[in-house]
Design a protein around this motif. Sequence first.
Motif, PDB file in Angstrom:
ATOM      1  N   PHE A 252       0.370  -1.849  -0.567  1.00 21.30           N
ATOM      2  CA  PHE A 252       0.172  -0.159  -0.197  1.00 21.30           C
ATOM      3  C   PHE A 252       0.896   1.315  -0.393  1.00 21.30           C
ATOM      4  O   PHE A 252       0.706   2.487  -0.419  1.00 21.30           O
ATOM      5  CB  PHE A 252      -0.679  -0.665   1.338  1.00 21.30           C
ATOM      6  CG  PHE A 252      -1.840  -0.773   0.912  1.00 21.30           C
ATOM      7  CD1 PHE A 252      -3.305  -0.091   0.065  1.00 21.30           C
ATOM      8  CD2 PHE A 252      -2.062  -2.499   1.442  1.00 21.30           C
ATOM      9  CE1 PHE A 252      -4.874  -1.293   0.138  1.00 21.30           C
ATOM     10  CE2 PHE A 252      -3.130  -3.595   1.508  1.00 21.30           C
ATOM     11  CZ  PHE A 252      -4.261  -2.277   0.231  1.00 21.30           C
ATOM     12  N   GLU A 253       2.422   1.164   0.359  1.00 20.39           N
ATOM     13  CA  GLU A 253       2.156   2.736   0.254  1.00 20.39           C
ATOM     14  C   GLU A 253       4.474   1.809   0.665  1.00 20.39           C
ATOM     15  O   GLU A 253       4.127   2.149   2.221  1.00 20.39           O
ATOM     16  CB  GLU A 253       2.460   3.609   2.116  1.00 20.39           C
ATOM     17  CG  GLU A 253       2.936   4.747   1.623  1.00 20.39           C
ATOM     18  CD  GLU A 253       2.808   5.620   0.848  1.00 20.39           C
ATOM     19  OE1 GLU A 253       3.809   5.793   0.172  1.00 20.39           O
ATOM     20  OE2 GLU A 253       1.016   5.864  -0.300  1.00 20.39           O
ATOM     21  N   GLU A 254       5.006   1.942  -0.307  1.00 22.56           N
ATOM     22  CA  GLU A 254       6.106   1.579  -0.084  1.00 22.56           C
ATOM     23  C   GLU A 254       6.956   2.753   0.850  1.00 22.56           C
ATOM     24  O   GLU A 254       8.392   1.792   1.085  1.00 22.56           O
ATOM     25  CB  GLU A 254       6.748   1.720  -1.535  1.00 22.56           C
ATOM     26  CG  GLU A 254       8.427   0.488  -1.745  1.00 22.56           C
ATOM     27  CD  GLU A 254       9.085   0.153  -2.736  1.00 22.56           C
ATOM     28  OE1 GLU A 254       9.623  -0.129  -2.801  1.00 22.56           O
ATOM     29  OE2 GLU A 254       7.520  -0.146  -3.892  1.00 22.56           O
ATOM     30  N   ASP A 255       6.785   4.016   0.797  1.00 20.21           N
ATOM     31  CA  ASP A 255       7.666   4.483   0.789  1.00 20.21           C
ATOM     32  C   ASP A 255       7.447   5.240   2.728  1.00 20.21           C
ATOM     33  O   ASP A 255       8.513   5.190   3.249  1.00 20.21           O
ATOM     34  CB  ASP A 255       7.431   6.175   0.996  1.00 20.21           C
ATOM     35  CG  ASP A 255       7.257   6.554  -1.062  1.00 20.21           C
ATOM     36  OD1 ASP A 255       8.883   5.655  -1.244  1.00 20.21           O
ATOM     37  OD2 ASP A 255       6.961   7.296  -1.800  1.00 20.21           O
ATOM     38  N   ALA A 256       6.526   4.133   3.156  1.00 26.26           N
ATOM     39  CA  ALA A 256       6.257   4.637   4.744  1.00 26.26           C
ATOM     40  C   ALA A 256       6.462   2.957   4.980  1.00 26.26           C
ATOM     41  O   ALA A 256       6.982   3.562   6.220  1.00 26.26           O
ATOM     42  CB  ALA A 256       4.295   4.798   4.347  1.00 26.26           C
ATOM     43  N   ALA A 257       6.849   2.347   4.232  1.00 27.84           N
ATOM     44  CA  ALA A 257       7.460   0.444   4.737  1.00 27.84           C
ATOM     45  C   ALA A 257       9.132   1.358   4.989  1.00 27.84           C
ATOM     46  O   ALA A 257       9.497   1.046   5.718  1.00 27.84           O
ATOM     47  CB  ALA A 257       7.488  -0.248   3.804  1.00 27.84           C
ATOM     48  N   SER A 258       9.805   1.993   4.136  1.00 26.94           N
ATOM     49  CA  SER A 258      11.035   1.735   4.037  1.00 26.94           C
ATOM     50  C   SER A 258      11.404   2.778   5.221  1.00 26.94           C
ATOM     51  O   SER A 258      12.079   2.979   5.990  1.00 26.94           O
ATOM     52  CB  SER A 258      11.453   3.072   2.697  1.00 26.94           C
ATOM     53  OG  SER A 258      12.721   3.106   2.843  1.00 26.94           O
ATOM     54  N   VAL A 259      10.291   4.562   5.696  1.00 24.42           N
ATOM     55  CA  VAL A 259      10.453   5.296   6.577  1.00 24.42           C
ATOM     56  C   VAL A 259      10.525   4.830   8.167  1.00 24.42           C
ATOM     57  O   VAL A 259      11.642   4.537   8.859  1.00 24.42           O
ATOM     58  CB  VAL A 259       9.365   6.480   6.201  1.00 24.42           C
ATOM     59  CG1 VAL A 259       9.066   7.224   7.654  1.00 24.42           C
ATOM     60  CG2 VAL A 259       9.620   7.797   5.481  1.00 24.42           C
ATOM     61  N   ASN A 260       9.359   3.185   7.959  1.00 21.57           N
ATOM     62  CA  ASN A 260       9.215   2.586   9.500  1.00 21.57           C
ATOM     63  C   ASN A 260      10.671   1.637   9.321  1.00 21.57           C
ATOM     64  O   ASN A 260      10.123   0.754  10.381  1.00 21.57           O
ATOM     65  CB  ASN A 260       8.182   1.785   9.489  1.00 21.57           C
ATOM     66  CG  ASN A 260       6.983   2.887   9.565  1.00 21.57           C
ATOM     67  OD1 ASN A 260       6.865   4.090  10.269  1.00 21.57           O
ATOM     68  ND2 ASN A 260       5.953   2.429   8.986  1.00 21.57           N
ATOM     69  N   GLY A 261      11.464   1.389   8.664  1.00 24.29           N
ATOM     70  CA  GLY A 261      12.623   0.783   8.539  1.00 24.29           C
ATOM     71  C   GLY A 261      12.643  -0.404   8.023  1.00 24.29           C
ATOM     72  O   GLY A 261      13.237  -1.424   8.468  1.00 24.29           O
ATOM     73  N   LEU A 262      11.435  -0.997   7.583  1.00 27.67           N
ATOM     74  CA  LEU A 262      12.216  -1.930   6.797  1.00 27.67           C
ATOM     75  C   LEU A 262      12.623  -2.472   5.997  1.00 27.67           C
ATOM     76  O   LEU A 262      12.537  -1.898   4.743  1.00 27.67           O
ATOM     77  CB  LEU A 262      10.410  -2.273   6.917  1.00 27.67           C
ATOM     78  CG  LEU A 262       8.908  -2.478   7.552  1.00 27.67           C
ATOM     79  CD1 LEU A 262       7.346  -2.459   6.322  1.00 27.67           C
ATOM     80  CD2 LEU A 262       9.085  -3.569   8.582  1.00 27.67           C
TER      81      LEU A 262
END
Length: 267
Positions: free
Chosen positions: A157-167
Amino acid sequence: MDIMLSDFFQRALAGGILIGITAPLIGIFLVLRRLSMIGDTLAHVTIAGVALGFLIEVYPLGAGLVFAVLASFAIEKLRKAYKSYAELSIAIIMSGGVALASLFFTLGMGYNTDVMSYLFGSIYTLDTQDLYVVGAVTLVVAVVVALFFKEFFLLSFEEDAASVNGLPVRMLNMLITILTALVISTAIKIVGALLVSALLTIPVAISLLIARSFKSSVILSVVISEIAVIIGLVIAGIWNLAPGATIVLLLIALLVLTMAGKKGFSS
């Protein structure tokens, strides 16, 4: 009706049920990430591997699986290089897969009939070795999706958010692509390379119309896929029809009925 008691039909049913689980399980993440066409791409690459397998006399499905996994690495590499043009990686790899398949076809004219069964599906020719491979892939896909369900959900759903969350976005992307390669390379003998993308996407398309949550859409897509596979195989067995085509047409019919029903309820 005697066909349903035969060994080859039982193997076909087992293989179909297994792929009916894995295809929509991976397909839903592909659809949400707008990567539906990756199914066709990896299917064409798998056919090139199958053709090479016949040419050098190794297990064709195994050769196709290796080709599909290597192609999945290449797709992710190209997607990283062309971030703004993600679909370009799919087009490049598909072109390479078609070119290699054509080359191997010309080098081994004698086995073209065998390769054609992978193009259009040959579920009734599944043997015990094929079932072991499909079973192993099903187990791997089910375990990995269960372990990384929340991560895959956020990534879709949100790749950028996943990256920001440290995934580990790069690792997760690669994992999804490799799982897709495994599913497609084992599914082409069941529904065929030309139809395998339908099994990845149509059950998901139906579930997204009627599901109320992401988790319910995953469950529904698997249920719909299994219904189409089982009923499609029975119909094909009784009336001597092409199994892969019957399954896909049944899925399309279910999609049309669902859309019509939803429109009727909404009006």
